[in-house]
Scaffold this motif. Structure first.
Motif, short mmCIF file in Angstrom:
data_model
loop_
_atom_site.label_atom_id
_atom_site.label_comp_id
_atom_site.label_asym_id
_atom_site.label_seq_id
_atom_site.Cartn_x
_atom_site.Cartn_y
_atom_site.Cartn_z
N ALA A 32 0.74 -1.36 0.02
CA ALA A 32 -0.12 0.05 0.21
C ALA A 32 0.87 1.30 0.13
O ALA A 32 0.90 2.44 -0.28
N TRP A 33 1.89 1.20 0.23
CA TRP A 33 3.30 2.61 0.75
C TRP A 33 3.70 2.71 -0.89
O TRP A 33 3.78 3.78 -1.30
N LEU A 34 4.07 1.57 -2.13
CA LEU A 34 4.77 1.95 -2.98
C LEU A 34 3.54 2.58 -4.06
O LEU A 34 3.41 3.82 -4.45
N CYS A 35 1.78 1.88 -3.60
CA CYS A 35 1.19 2.20 -4.05
C CYS A 35 0.60 3.86 -3.77
O CYS A 35 0.63 4.58 -4.85
N LEU A 36 0.88 4.32 -2.31
CA LEU A 36 0.79 5.81 -2.70
C LEU A 36 1.82 7.04 -3.48
O LEU A 36 1.82 8.01 -3.85
N LEU A 37 2.94 6.22 -3.36
CA LEU A 37 4.64 6.82 -3.47
C LEU A 37 4.21 6.96 -4.83
O LEU A 37 4.28 8.12 -5.45
N GLU A 38 3.50 5.91 -5.12
CA GLU A 38 3.38 6.28 -7.05
C GLU A 38 2.88 7.02 -7.18
O GLU A 38 2.82 7.87 -8.66
N ALA A 39 1.50 6.79 -6.68
CA ALA A 39 0.56 8.35 -6.97
C ALA A 39 0.85 9.33 -6.84
O ALA A 39 0.82 9.58 -7.71
N LEU A 40 1.74 9.50 -5.73
CA LEU A 40 2.42 11.13 -5.16
C LEU A 40 3.21 11.20 -6.68
O LEU A 40 3.34 12.39 -6.83
N SER A 41 4.16 10.19 -7.49
CA SER A 41 4.55 10.87 -7.64
C SER A 41 4.42 11.29 -9.08
O SER A 41 4.18 12.09 -10.16
N LEU A 42 3.19 10.45 -9.69
CA LEU A 42 2.42 10.91 -10.86
C LEU A 42 0.98 11.83 -10.80
O LEU A 42 1.36 12.70 -11.52
N ALA A 43 1.22 12.55 -9.55
CA ALA A 43 0.20 13.53 -9.13
C ALA A 43 1.16 14.04 -9.45
O ALA A 43 1.05 15.78 -9.39
N THR A 44 2.54 14.93 -8.53
CA THR A 44 3.55 15.84 -8.06
C THR A 44 4.32 16.05 -9.08
O THR A 44 5.06 16.89 -9.40
N GLY A 45 5.03 14.54 -9.39
CA GLY A 45 6.00 15.60 -10.60
C GLY A 45 7.51 15.18 -9.86
O GLY A 45 8.58 15.58 -9.80
N LYS A 46 7.34 14.92 -8.04
CA LYS A 46 8.61 14.77 -7.53
C LYS A 46 9.61 14.47 -7.60
O LYS A 46 8.96 12.54 -7.43
N SER A 47 10.82 14.00 -7.40
CA SER A 47 11.46 12.90 -8.42
C SER A 47 11.88 12.18 -6.35
O SER A 47 12.02 10.89 -6.55
N VAL A 48 11.62 12.11 -5.93
CA VAL A 48 11.98 12.27 -4.03
C VAL A 48 10.82 10.98 -3.93
O VAL A 48 11.34 9.80 -3.74
N TYR A 49 9.48 11.24 -4.30
CA TYR A 49 8.86 9.76 -4.59
C TYR A 49 8.71 8.36 -5.32
O TYR A 49 8.93 7.47 -5.09
N ARG A 50 10.23 8.92 -6.57
CA ARG A 50 10.44 7.89 -7.59
C ARG A 50 11.71 7.22 -6.80
O ARG A 50 11.55 5.53 -6.94
N ARG A 51 12.15 7.94 -6.47
CA ARG A 51 13.70 7.51 -5.64
C ARG A 51 13.09 6.79 -4.12
O ARG A 51 13.67 5.32 -4.72
N LEU A 52 11.99 6.50 -4.07
CA LEU A 52 11.87 5.44 -2.40
C LEU A 52 11.08 4.90 -2.71
O LEU A 52 11.24 3.78 -2.83
N PHE A 53 10.11 5.31 -4.35
CA PHE A 53 9.58 4.04 -4.85
C PHE A 53 10.55 3.08 -4.83
O PHE A 53 10.03 1.96 -4.94
N ASP A 54 11.50 3.09 -6.00
CA ASP A 54 12.58 2.21 -6.51
C ASP A 54 12.77 1.52 -5.30
O ASP A 54 13.61 0.61 -5.65
N PHE A 55 13.71 2.42 -4.53
CA PHE A 55 14.05 2.46 -3.14
C PHE A 55 13.24 0.46 -2.45
O PHE A 55 14.16 -0.43 -2.13
#
Length: 473
Positions: A32-55
């Motif tokens: 569920a946390w990964l879904c939230l990170l991916e959703a935030l990455s899509l919505a905001t475009g902030k790279s920090v969420y993408r890096r945390l998702f991959d991690f």
């Protein structure tokens, strides 16, 4: 202690499920946390969420694999050690396990590969859908397991044949039992809290080391923020679970309270040493009237004691009594850390409170401990029944097993699981230590290792992103 085949079979299954539940308790929330990170990455475009998702995606994959491997063995134990349980309840428990395969495993198996390897091969929205389906699959797996276990705790919708076989007569009653709909959210919230504190602890760890400041602060903010909302919600569902135990499993409730005789009004035993031989508590510290208030939400209610049941019909007392208090203690600690730590993050003062960062880092096992002790309360407190009030544990075991046979397989399981757990834990530790791939590291002399976030602690307002991409609150 009588080291019989029955006792060793119980120890073997308890060890197996205790080891296994560690991983779903982590991965259900992490999905569920990964879904939230991916959703935030899509919505905001902030790279920090993408890096945390991959991690965290890599950590999720390892923990998910360990959970699958450790869970397969339990299905075999139903046939090897608990064949009478399988024979008598197979018409109900068998379809529930099949539904889990058709729904949860189908979703996980279909979309897990896309989530792991398909980012560059599918559209961003299809990739997000794959993450969502994996999270839904893990949630549905928990649902079917909780339906199965809740039916054993409070059996409904069945009849029994002349030879003792349980036959389903009302699947709606089985699937939508009121017990399921308090225990399933309780378990789901436990998984979310376990993951939230692991995420927050990882963020605190990297802040203490002066690394990955943007990612670490984001993990702290989100982990503690989620926990601050989820812990009070979990306490509410925990109370609802206690209500069902009070009404449907009064002997278990009396064991949890270490209440030996009927009391009106009943006191609440905070801590004691239950003496089962003497049927009393030693060194007890109690609060008058609180037992009636907790049990029936009245100050003058009559609460039953264990003496109302024959000794052979009573559950063990020490394990449910102490495990329940450990579980509640972990919950209260998590509440304090989530609220106080979240407040300090919001104020921008977390950098100067290294003691608090250390406390948050050391809190990572609290969710696991609370989940395990909660299961100990539920399963040990159910004894001497496997299907509560219907099938005794002694009558559910495979009749021809001998103690040496079970002891040999128990030793083998312990060795194999210890090796799996050791290698898995070491590998996950190395993944967490390495940090997010592609995250900007501070240059030499840029941070003070004694105060790794001094620049972020300068103002309680918005803080600059080290990558210069977005403001970070």
């Amino acid at each position: 202690m009588d080291w019989t085949a029955l006792f060793l079979s119980r120890v073997q299954f308890a060890a197996t499920i205790s080891f296994h539940i560690i991983f779903p308790a982590f991965t259900v929330g992490l999905a569920a946390w990964l879904c939230l990170l991916e959703a935030l990455s899509l919505a905001t475009g902030k790279s920090v969420y993408r890096r945390l998702f991959d991690f965290w995606r890599t950590v999720f994959a390892v923990a998910f694999g360990l959970g699958v491997v450790s869970g397969i063995v339990m299905a075999f134990q139903f046939g090897t050690n608990w064949s009478e349980l399988s024979r008598q309840t197979g018409a109900i428990q068998g379809p529930l396990l099949v539904y889990e395969s058709f729904t949860a495993f189908a979703l996980e198996g279909s979309f897990f590969g896309v989530m792991m390897f398909g980012r560059s091969r599918v559209s961003r929205w299809l990739y997000f859908l794959s993450c969502l389906m994996v999270a839904l699959g893990t949630t549905m797996s928990s649902f079917w397991i909780m339906v199965n276990n809740s039916w054993m705790q409070a059996p409904l919708g069945f009849s029994r044949t002349a030879d003792g076989v349980f036959v389903p007569t009302d699947w709606f009653a089985i699937l939508f039992s009121p017990v399921v709909w308090v225990r399933f959210p309780h378990m789901l919230l436990a998984a979310y809290l376990t993951s939230a504190f692991c995420v927050a602890a990882t963020g605190a760890w990297h802040l203490l080391r002066g690394r990955f400041q943007d990612e670490a602060l984001t993990m702290l903010r989100m982990g503690l923020g989620l926990a601050a909302v989820l812990v009070p919600t979990q306490l509410i569902f925990g109370h609802l679970v206690g209500d069902y135990v009070h009404d449907r499993q009064p002997a278990k409730f009396a064991a949890i309270e270490a209440r030996w005789h009927d009391e009106q009004p009943a006191s609440e035993v905070l801590i004691a040493w239950p003496d089962e031989q003497a049927g009393r508590n030693r060194y007890a510290l109690s609060i008058p009237y609180a037992g009636s208030l907790i049990g029936s939400m009245r100050l003058d209610s009559r609460e039953v004691g264990l003496a109302d049941w024959k000794p052979q019909d009573r559950p063990p007392v020490a394990i449910p009594f102490f495990a329940f208090r450990v579980m509640v203690g972990c919950g209260l600690l998590m509440l304090v850390l989530a609220w106080y730590g979240g407040w300090q993050v919001w104020r921008g003062k977390i950098a100067g409170k290294r003691w608090l960062l250390r406390a948050i880092f050391l809190s990572f096992p609290l969710g696991f401990i609370a989940t395990l002790t909660g299961w100990f309360v539920a399963e040990v407190g159910r004894q001497p029944w496997t299907v509560y009030g219907q099938l005794r544990t002694a009558d559910a075991a495979t009749p021809f097993l001998t103690a040496p046979m079970v002891a040999a397989t128990l030793a083998l399981f312990a060795l194999v699981y210890a090796a799996i757990f050791a290698f898995g834990t070491i590998y996950i530790y190395r993944l967490l230590r390495s940090g997010p791939i592609g995250a900007p590291e501070p240059r030499l002399g840029e941070t003070n290792p004694k105060r790794p976030l001094s620049i972020l602690g300068a103002s309680p307002g918005k803080q600059p992103d080290p990558a210069g991409q977005e403001p970070l609150r």
